[in-house]
Design an enzyme around this catalytic site. Structure first.
Site, PDB file in Angstrom:
ATOM      1  N   LYS A 195       0.852  -1.204   0.000  1.00 43.80           N
ATOM      2  CA  LYS A 195       0.000   0.000   0.000  1.00 43.80           C
ATOM      3  C   LYS A 195       0.881   1.244   0.000  1.00 43.80           C
ATOM      4  O   LYS A 195       1.699   1.456   0.886  1.00 43.80           O
ATOM      5  CB  LYS A 195      -0.935   0.044   1.211  1.00 43.80           C
ATOM      6  CG  LYS A 195      -1.980   1.146   1.003  1.00 43.80           C
ATOM      7  CD  LYS A 195      -2.590   1.699   2.261  1.00 43.80           C
ATOM      8  CE  LYS A 195      -1.807   2.746   2.981  1.00 43.80           C
ATOM      9  NZ  LYS A 195      -1.724   4.058   2.306  1.00 43.80           N
ATOM     10  N   CYS A 304      13.440   9.814   8.826  1.00 41.61           N
ATOM     11  CA  CYS A 304      13.279   9.241  10.163  1.00 41.61           C
ATOM     12  C   CYS A 304      14.590   9.369  10.947  1.00 41.61           C
ATOM     13  O   CYS A 304      14.584   9.383  12.169  1.00 41.61           O
ATOM     14  CB  CYS A 304      12.840   7.797  10.065  1.00 41.61           C
ATOM     15  SG  CYS A 304      13.744   6.891   8.826  1.00 41.61           S
TER      16      CYS A 304
HETATM   17  P1  NDP Z   1       1.679   7.575   9.004  1.00 38.05           P
HETATM   18  O1  NDP Z   1       2.380   6.723   9.974  1.00 38.05           O
HETATM   19  O2  NDP Z   1       0.257   7.947   9.247  1.00 38.05           O
HETATM   20  O3  NDP Z   1       1.706   6.932   7.531  1.00 38.05           O
HETATM   21  C1  NDP Z   1       2.561   5.931   7.088  1.00 38.05           C
HETATM   22  C2  NDP Z   1       1.765   4.902   6.285  1.00 38.05           C
HETATM   23  O4  NDP Z   1       0.821   4.269   7.147  1.00 38.05           O
HETATM   24  C3  NDP Z   1       0.942   5.515   5.149  1.00 38.05           C
HETATM   25  O5  NDP Z   1       0.881   4.613   4.078  1.00 38.05           O
HETATM   26  C4  NDP Z   1      -0.416   5.650   5.803  1.00 38.05           C
HETATM   27  O6  NDP Z   1      -1.463   5.739   4.892  1.00 38.05           O
HETATM   28  C5  NDP Z   1      -0.490   4.381   6.607  1.00 38.05           C
HETATM   29  N1  NDP Z   1      -1.459   4.381   7.688  1.00 38.05           N
HETATM   30  C6  NDP Z   1      -1.974   5.441   8.356  1.00 38.05           C
HETATM   31  N2  NDP Z   1      -2.853   5.016   9.302  1.00 38.05           N
HETATM   32  C7  NDP Z   1      -2.888   3.670   9.217  1.00 38.05           C
HETATM   33  C8  NDP Z   1      -3.586   2.662   9.930  1.00 38.05           C
HETATM   34  N3  NDP Z   1      -4.446   2.939  10.916  1.00 38.05           N
HETATM   35  N4  NDP Z   1      -3.377   1.367   9.599  1.00 38.05           N
HETATM   36  C9  NDP Z   1      -2.501   1.054   8.601  1.00 38.05           C
HETATM   37  N5  NDP Z   1      -1.834   1.967   7.896  1.00 38.05           N
HETATM   38  C10 NDP Z   1      -2.002   3.252   8.196  1.00 38.05           C
HETATM   39  O7  NDP Z   1       2.534   8.861   8.795  1.00 38.05           O
HETATM   40  P2  NDP Z   1       2.026  10.280   8.304  1.00 38.05           P
HETATM   41  O8  NDP Z   1       2.094  10.287   6.844  1.00 38.05           O
HETATM   42  O9  NDP Z   1       0.701  10.641   8.895  1.00 38.05           O
HETATM   43  O10 NDP Z   1       3.120  11.224   8.933  1.00 38.05           O
HETATM   44  C11 NDP Z   1       2.987  11.558  10.314  1.00 38.05           C
HETATM   45  C12 NDP Z   1       4.318  11.514  10.986  1.00 38.05           C
HETATM   46  O11 NDP Z   1       4.842  10.200  10.923  1.00 38.05           O
HETATM   47  C13 NDP Z   1       5.383  12.378  10.350  1.00 38.05           C
HETATM   48  O12 NDP Z   1       5.278  13.708  10.741  1.00 38.05           O
HETATM   49  C14 NDP Z   1       6.617  11.715  10.882  1.00 38.05           C
HETATM   50  O13 NDP Z   1       6.837  12.153  12.190  1.00 38.05           O
HETATM   51  C15 NDP Z   1       6.261  10.250  10.911  1.00 38.05           C
HETATM   52  N6  NDP Z   1       6.746   9.548   9.700  1.00 38.05           N
HETATM   53  C16 NDP Z   1       7.827   8.738   9.830  1.00 38.05           C
HETATM   54  C17 NDP Z   1       8.349   8.130   8.717  1.00 38.05           C
HETATM   55  C18 NDP Z   1       9.529   7.240   8.775  1.00 38.05           C
HETATM   56  O14 NDP Z   1      10.253   7.106   7.780  1.00 38.05           O
HETATM   57  N7  NDP Z   1       9.779   6.558   9.884  1.00 38.05           N
HETATM   58  C19 NDP Z   1       7.803   8.349   7.378  1.00 38.05           C
HETATM   59  C20 NDP Z   1       6.632   9.179   7.367  1.00 38.05           C
HETATM   60  C21 NDP Z   1       6.151   9.761   8.505  1.00 38.05           C
HETATM   61  P3  NDP Z   1      -1.853   7.145   4.229  1.00 38.05           P
HETATM   62  O15 NDP Z   1      -0.704   8.065   4.336  1.00 38.05           O
HETATM   63  O16 NDP Z   1      -2.116   6.744   2.859  1.00 38.05           O
HETATM   64  O17 NDP Z   1      -3.052   7.623   4.958  1.00 38.05           O
END
Ligand code: NDP
Length: 500
Positions: A195, A304
């Site tokens: 996804k 990250c």
């Molecule tokens: P999320 O953790 O929400 O998103 C990461 C992935 O998880 C996306 O594909 C998202 O879908 C999906 N997702 C969201 N909610 C669910 C759920 N309940 N069950 C399964 N999958 C889910 O990150 P965000 O994009 O909201 O970013 C928020 C914060 O997360 C950032 O500010 C940062 O701090 C952190 N982050 C960390 C990353 C890393 O590399 N470790 C990368 C990105 C963010 P979708 O986006 O399509 O809704």
């Protein structure tokens, strides 16, 4: 449906792909969402809608999982000669490389990062990951084990693919995260439902076309676009998924763990960070200034492992802050497709508000702005100026929480505190990465030993390689990506004992 406005700087080929009627890859076919629903994709440099992509929901997830299940259970993929699986991964890498410019343009348009960066980092690193893991396909071995209880047995282990894998990726390195996830899973013989992040689906959808062109059998790779709750959550909870691999926020990582309990599927997580960069007084200052600035400002701080806490010995604190501040002020903010761009916009309005909110909260709690600040000065788009904060204290939100933007907190330490610096560096819930800047070899190793994080860089930061394991201690995750170690995420070990 809003008007589609694609940046005029992209090539006609890229524009052609962006304007297509986007489809997801399920069971070897390119399909719309079962509901027919779509959702918009934005250009973060302008806020304009540039495409609409299918909105997968539980029904689409189910179809994709059943396809992956069939492709796994019929055994053809698992039994395919490992050299043939490796060849397919190499072929995918070749196709990606052939389309380097198109992928770099798509990534820049969709995520906001400078085209030049996507072209030298995101795309080639993805190519390399497919090639590196293609090499592993023929080298996934077990061992022979002499039994301690007696000589009359012959025991050995084999490593088998874990099965159907659900993979959920974020938006900061959309193509690269797809490569980090897909390549090892496929090398090990798993089948996959991937996804993509809602903000950045374009390179993943184009990659799906290359996967088809490369000749992967139907159902082995399924690629969905959709929202986290609508598509990610049912994928993480699905009973026919054997394992879920997630990269994203620690908060959603915890939801994934809960969702996985239904069938106790295996889980690996690559989560957030609040990585320290520690500069000692004997560091080569020019190198440390450039390196720690890049540690936080690379990819607009949306990493990250961003070096977001900068601890500097008080003897060189002013010089380092001034140097990092100057680099911050000189960085040219512009849309990623503008050739002069050194930093593009953040990925989304939500991320923009979050990062600006952190800068404002830091200021409200007493931090001083040494460079940057909450106002970008740009007319449109989700731009945030690279920002250096000083005068923070360890309990401030900007020091404790992951900002995921180009914002660094610089903190001095004295000779008397050198022994405590490791403790301070470890004083967050995260443990993903860190860097140490010194010419003193034993000090570097001592700090490296004391840091509770999956990566320690010495006199460098953000050095990645397909061969190096990457992942987190504490709440930064479970398991490792890349290197030989990632193969553990996608294999089960079977012990076979034969009475002789
Ligand atoms: P999320 O953790 O929400 O998103 C990461 C992935 O998880 C996306 O594909 C998202 O879908 C999906 N997702 C969201 N909610 C669910 C759920 N309940 N069950 C399964 N999958 C889910 O990150 P965000 O994009 O909201 O970013 C928020 C914060 O997360 C950032 O500010 C940062 O701090 C952190 N982050 C960390 C990353 C890393 O590399 N470790 C990368 C990105 C963010 P979708 O986006 O399509 O809704």
């Amino acid at each position: 449906m809003a008007t589609i406005a694609i940046d005029p700087r992209v090539s006609s080929r890229t524009a052609g792909f962006v304007s297509t009627d986007h489809r997801m890859l399920v069971d070897g076919r390119f399909v719309k969402a079962a509901s027919g629903k779509t959702f918009p994709v934005y250009n973060p440099a302008t806020g304009d809608v540039i495409a609409h992509v299918p909105e997968a929901e539980a029904e689409d997830v189910n179809r994709a999982v059943l396809a992956a299940r069939r492709a796994f259970d019929d055994g053809a993929w698992v039994r395919m000669a490992p050299s043939e699986r490796g060849r397919l991964l190499w072929k995918l890498a070749d196709l990606l490389e052939k389309n380097l410019d198109e992928f770099a343009e798509l990534e820049s348009l969709d995520n906001g990062k400078p085209f030049a960066i996507a072209r030298v980092a995101d795309v080639p690193y993805s190519v390399d990951m497919f090639r590196y893991m293609g090499g592993w396909a023929t080298k996934i071995t077990g061992s022979t084990i002499p039994l301690s209880c007696g000589y009359d047995f012959h025991s050995y282990t084999v490593r088998e693919p874990v099965g159907v894998v659900g993979q959920i990726i974020p938006w900061n390195f959309p193509l690269l995260m797809a490569a980090w996830k897909l390549a090892p899973a496929l090398a090990c013989g798993c089948t996959v439902v991937l996804k993509l992040a809602e903000q950045t689906p374009l390179t993943g959808l184009r990659l799906a076309q290359l996967i088809d062109e490369a000749g992967f059998p139907p159902g082995v790779v399924n690629v969905l676009t959709g929202y986290g709750e609508g598509a990610g959550a049912p994928l993480a909870a699905h009973d026919m998924v054997d394992k879920v691999a997630f990269t994203g926020s620690t908060e959603v990582g915890k939801l994934i763990v809960k969702a996985a309990t239904g069938n106790l599927k295996k889980v690996t997580l690559e989560l957030g960070g609040k990585s320290p960069a520690i500069v000692f007084a004997d560091a080569k200052l020019e190198q440390a200034v450039a390196g720690t600035a890049s540690a936080i400002f690379f990819n607009h701080g949306q990493c990250c492992c961003a070096g977001s806490r900068l601890y500097v010995h008080e003897k060189v604190f002013d010089q380092v802050v001034e140097g990092v501040g100057k680099i911050a002020e000189d960085i040219k903010l512009a849309p990623g497709l503008d050739p002069s761009s050194q930093m593009g916009p953040l990925v989304s309005d939500e991320q923009y508000r979050k990062v600006v909110g952190y800068i404002e909260s830091g200021i409200a709690e007493g931090a001083q702005v040494a460079a940057g600040g909450p106002v970008s000065g740009m007319e449109r788009g989700w731009f945030v100026r690279p920002t250096v904060l000083t005068n923070t204290n360890p309990r401030m939100k900007v020091v404790q929480e992951e900002i995921f933007g180009p914002v660094v907190c610089a903190v001095p330490f004295s000779d008397a505190e050198i022994d405590k610096i490791i403790q301070r560096a470890n004083d967050t819930v995260y443990g993903l990465a860190s860097s140490v800047w010194t010419q003193n070899l034993s000090l570097a190793h001592k700090v490296a030993r004391g840091i509770r994080a999956g990566t320690v860089w010495v006199n460098c930061h953000n050095v990645f390689d397909a061969s190096l394991p990457f992942g987190g201690y504490k709440q930064s995750g479970w398991g490792r990506e890349m290197g030989e170690q990632v193969l553990n995420n996608y294999t089960e070990t079977k012990a076979v004992t034969v009475a002789l």
